[in-house]
Design a protein around this motif. Structure first.
Motif, mmCIF file in Angstrom:
data_model
loop_
_atom_site.group_PDB
_atom_site.id
_atom_site.type_symbol
_atom_site.label_atom_id
_atom_site.label_comp_id
_atom_site.label_asym_id
_atom_site.label_seq_id
_atom_site.Cartn_x
_atom_site.Cartn_y
_atom_site.Cartn_z
ATOM 1 N N ALA A 177 -25.937 38.920 -22.727
ATOM 2 C CA ALA A 177 -24.915 39.895 -23.109
ATOM 3 C C ALA A 177 -24.964 41.084 -22.163
ATOM 4 O O ALA A 177 -26.036 41.464 -21.682
ATOM 5 N N VAL A 178 -23.803 41.661 -21.900
ATOM 6 C CA VAL A 178 -23.703 42.845 -21.051
ATOM 7 C C VAL A 178 -23.021 43.956 -21.853
ATOM 8 O O VAL A 178 -21.936 43.752 -22.397
ATOM 9 N N THR A 179 -23.676 45.106 -21.939
ATOM 10 C CA THR A 179 -23.099 46.278 -22.605
ATOM 11 C C THR A 179 -22.823 47.336 -21.549
ATOM 12 O O THR A 179 -23.724 47.715 -20.799
ATOM 13 N N ARG A 180 -21.580 47.789 -21.474
ATOM 14 C CA ARG A 180 -21.163 48.799 -20.509
ATOM 15 C C ARG A 180 -21.005 50.151 -21.218
ATOM 16 O O ARG A 180 -20.200 50.278 -22.119
ATOM 17 N N PHE A 181 -21.792 51.137 -20.793
ATOM 18 C CA PHE A 181 -21.701 52.488 -21.333
ATOM 19 C C PHE A 181 -20.817 53.342 -20.429
ATOM 20 O O PHE A 181 -20.647 53.051 -19.247
ATOM 21 N N SER A 182 -20.273 54.419 -21.002
ATOM 22 C CA SER A 182 -19.469 55.364 -20.235
ATOM 23 C C SER A 182 -19.896 56.780 -20.587
ATOM 24 O O SER A 182 -20.801 56.985 -21.425
ATOM 25 N N SER A 183 -19.238 57.756 -19.987
ATOM 26 C CA SER A 183 -19.579 59.154 -20.272
ATOM 27 C C SER A 183 -19.359 59.500 -21.741
ATOM 28 O O SER A 183 -19.975 60.434 -22.267
ATOM 29 N N ALA A 184 -18.484 58.751 -22.429
ATOM 30 C CA ALA A 184 -18.239 59.011 -23.853
ATOM 31 C C ALA A 184 -19.471 58.707 -24.702
ATOM 32 O O ALA A 184 -19.552 59.144 -25.855
ATOM 33 N N ASP A 185 -20.434 57.956 -24.156
ATOM 34 C CA ASP A 185 -21.634 57.577 -24.908
ATOM 35 C C ASP A 185 -22.820 58.478 -24.596
ATOM 36 O O ASP A 185 -23.921 58.252 -25.110
ATOM 37 N N VAL A 186 -22.630 59.481 -23.739
ATOM 38 C CA VAL A 186 -23.720 60.390 -23.395
ATOM 39 C C VAL A 186 -24.092 61.224 -24.620
ATOM 40 O O VAL A 186 -23.229 61.844 -25.247
ATOM 41 N N VAL A 187 -25.364 61.229 -24.964
ATOM 42 C CA VAL A 187 -25.833 61.963 -26.139
ATOM 43 C C VAL A 187 -26.812 63.068 -25.744
ATOM 44 O O VAL A 187 -27.623 63.498 -26.544
ATOM 45 N N ARG A 188 -26.722 63.511 -24.507
ATOM 46 C CA ARG A 188 -27.491 64.671 -24.070
ATOM 47 C C ARG A 188 -26.583 65.901 -24.141
ATOM 48 O O ARG A 188 -25.584 65.912 -24.836
ATOM 49 N N HIS A 189 -26.903 66.924 -23.395
ATOM 50 C CA HIS A 189 -26.096 68.128 -23.348
ATOM 51 C C HIS A 189 -24.660 67.759 -22.964
ATOM 52 O O HIS A 189 -24.446 66.888 -22.111
ATOM 53 N N PRO A 190 -23.651 68.380 -23.581
ATOM 54 C CA PRO A 190 -22.264 68.008 -23.292
ATOM 55 C C PRO A 190 -21.891 68.126 -21.825
ATOM 56 O O PRO A 190 -20.982 67.439 -21.347
ATOM 57 N N LEU A 191 -22.605 68.985 -21.068
ATOM 58 C CA LEU A 191 -22.319 69.095 -19.641
ATOM 59 C C LEU A 191 -22.610 67.794 -18.896
ATOM 60 O O LEU A 191 -21.996 67.514 -17.874
ATOM 61 N N VAL A 192 -23.563 66.985 -19.413
ATOM 62 C CA VAL A 192 -23.911 65.735 -18.738
ATOM 63 C C VAL A 192 -22.696 64.814 -18.656
ATOM 64 O O VAL A 192 -22.421 64.207 -17.617
ATOM 65 N N ALA A 193 -21.948 64.703 -19.748
ATOM 66 C CA ALA A 193 -20.766 63.844 -19.748
ATOM 67 C C ALA A 193 -19.735 64.349 -18.744
ATOM 68 O O ALA A 193 -19.112 63.555 -18.027
ATOM 69 N N ARG A 194 -19.556 65.671 -18.679
ATOM 70 C CA ARG A 194 -18.581 66.213 -17.739
ATOM 71 C C ARG A 194 -19.043 66.035 -16.295
ATOM 72 O O ARG A 194 -18.233 65.825 -15.392
ATOM 73 N N ILE A 195 -20.351 66.123 -16.058
ATOM 74 C CA ILE A 195 -20.888 65.882 -14.719
ATOM 75 C C ILE A 195 -20.646 64.442 -14.298
ATOM 76 O O ILE A 195 -20.230 64.156 -13.166
ATOM 77 N N VAL A 196 -20.906 63.499 -15.221
ATOM 78 C CA VAL A 196 -20.665 62.084 -14.921
ATOM 79 C C VAL A 196 -19.209 61.844 -14.576
ATOM 80 O O VAL A 196 -18.876 61.157 -13.591
ATOM 81 N N ASP A 197 -18.300 62.415 -15.366
ATOM 82 C CA ASP A 197 -16.867 62.245 -15.108
ATOM 83 C C ASP A 197 -16.479 62.836 -13.755
ATOM 84 O O ASP A 197 -15.669 62.252 -13.013
ATOM 85 N N ALA A 198 -17.046 63.998 -13.415
ATOM 86 C CA ALA A 198 -16.707 64.641 -12.145
ATOM 87 C C ALA A 198 -17.153 63.796 -10.954
ATOM 88 O O ALA A 198 -16.414 63.633 -9.978
ATOM 89 N N TYR A 199 -18.357 63.234 -11.037
ATOM 90 C CA TYR A 199 -18.833 62.385 -9.945
ATOM 91 C C TYR A 199 -18.017 61.096 -9.845
ATOM 92 O O TYR A 199 -17.709 60.623 -8.748
ATOM 93 N N ASP A 200 -17.657 60.516 -10.983
ATOM 94 C CA ASP A 200 -16.817 59.308 -10.961
ATOM 95 C C ASP A 200 -15.472 59.599 -10.310
ATOM 96 O O ASP A 200 -14.963 58.803 -9.511
#
Length: 334
Positions: free
Chosen positions: A290-313
């Motif tokens: 099985a393959v599970t694909r995570f995205s920035s919506a699944d980040v459960v650290r500081h909310p800035l982490v999700a925005r950083i991931v989106d910016a780099y993408d």
């Protein structure tokens, strides 16, 4: 749209916990939902688009219900992300097929916090090999270690084996001071941290002494057959295709393997293919995997982490046409 709401009966303690220190919770809601919130005692005024203002009001009401004690920032961020189990009137999340309602670890509050995490735990429970691929902070490694500890507690496996490739930019094991253990430990520290939190330091030490727990670099897996083991390969984006094939063929009877990695953070030498990307392409139709694909919506650290991931993408997507253009020009010139 402007909404006005008064909490009744008034409760200064709940209101204080709802707003957070220096109104930090209100500022987080404003930033997360794009609204403006003003308050005087138990009276709140929300200004913003109709849908967002209504969402902010519902969130404030839900926070007030659980504000008998201070509200952690983590809880607020998960509620902003729409996780229903944090709302007072929400039904308890049910586990997927084959997934225990709660994992048997030292943390009694451990659970999936997003739908993708729930699917990931379900995949781990129902498949012999599971790939968890996605950005940092999505819980790939932590949930895999938790599943391994749970399997050991239930005697579903006899031991846990944790491994990762010793690949870092600019350094090799031979250049680091100390004996072999001191050379390897820095690469495996995230795995130790998860084990200590999920099992406790004393139990981890006893597990090492009884050989029911093993942490080793990937190079030490060659030539072994792992029966009755829960094996986790972390940072798998830094494996070569040959190393990945070697690891996957170590799996023996009664064993389970979880492979985790972030393909946006590959530290292999330039031009070297990643074994994780290669394995996902080759094995995507193999039964039992099985393959599970995570995205920035699944980040459960500081909310800035999700925005950083989106910016780099976004930056990577914008750079692709620029990188491809010179090659296309050369082809036309030829």
């Amino acid at each position: 749209m402007i909404l006005r709401h008064t909490f009744s009966p008034p409760n200064n303690v709940r209101t204080s916990h709802l707003c957070g220190p220096l109104d930090t919770h209100l500022r987080s809601i404003e930033q997360g939902l794009g609204v403006s919130i003003a308050h005087r005692h138990e009276q709140f005024k929300i200004d913003g688009p109709k849908a967002k203002a209504n969402e902010a009001l519902e969130l404030l009401q839900a926070l007030y219900e659980i504000a008998d004690r201070p509200i952690p920032e983590e809880t607020l961020q998960l509620m902003l992300a729409g996780e229903p189990e944090y709302y007072a009137d929400a039904p308890e999340r049910e586990a997927g097929p084959g997934v225990p309602v709660s994992l048997q670890t030292r943390r009694s509050d451990l659970r999936a916090r997003t739908s993708v995490q729930a699917a990931y735990l379900d995949h781990i429970a129902r498949h012999d090999i599971t790939f968890g691929i996605g950005p940092a902070g999505t819980g790939k490694t932590y949930l895999a270690v938790a599943s391994a500890v749970d399997a050991l507690e239930r005697s579903a496996v006899q031991r846990i084996v944790l491994t990762r490739p010793a690949v870092e930019a600019g350094e090799r094991l031979g250049f680091l001071p100390g004996d072999l253990s001191q050379k390897v430990d820095p690469y495996l520290r995230p795995l130790y941290d998860a084990l200590y939190e999920l099992m406790g330091a004393d139990r981890v030490q006893r597990a090492f002494e009884r050989n029911t727990l093993e942490v080793a670099p990937l190079a030490f897996m060659r030539g072994r057959t792992l029966n009755g083991a829960f094996v986790i390969l972390d940072e798998a984006q830094n494996t070569t295709p040959e190393q990945m094939k070697m690891f996957l063929t170590r799996i023996g009877f009664g064993s389970k393997a979880v492979v985790t990695g972030d393909v946006s953070q590959i530290d292999l030498p330039r031009g070297s293919p990643s074994g994780l990307i290669d394995a996902e392409r080759i094995l995507k139709r193999v039964k039992g995997i099985a393959v599970t694909r995570f995205s920035s919506a699944d980040v459960v650290r500081h909310p800035l982490v999700a925005r950083i991931v989106d910016a780099y993408d976004a930056a990577d997507r914008a750079a692709e046409p620029v990188l491809a253009a010179p090659a296309a020009s050369r082809r036309r010139a030829a």
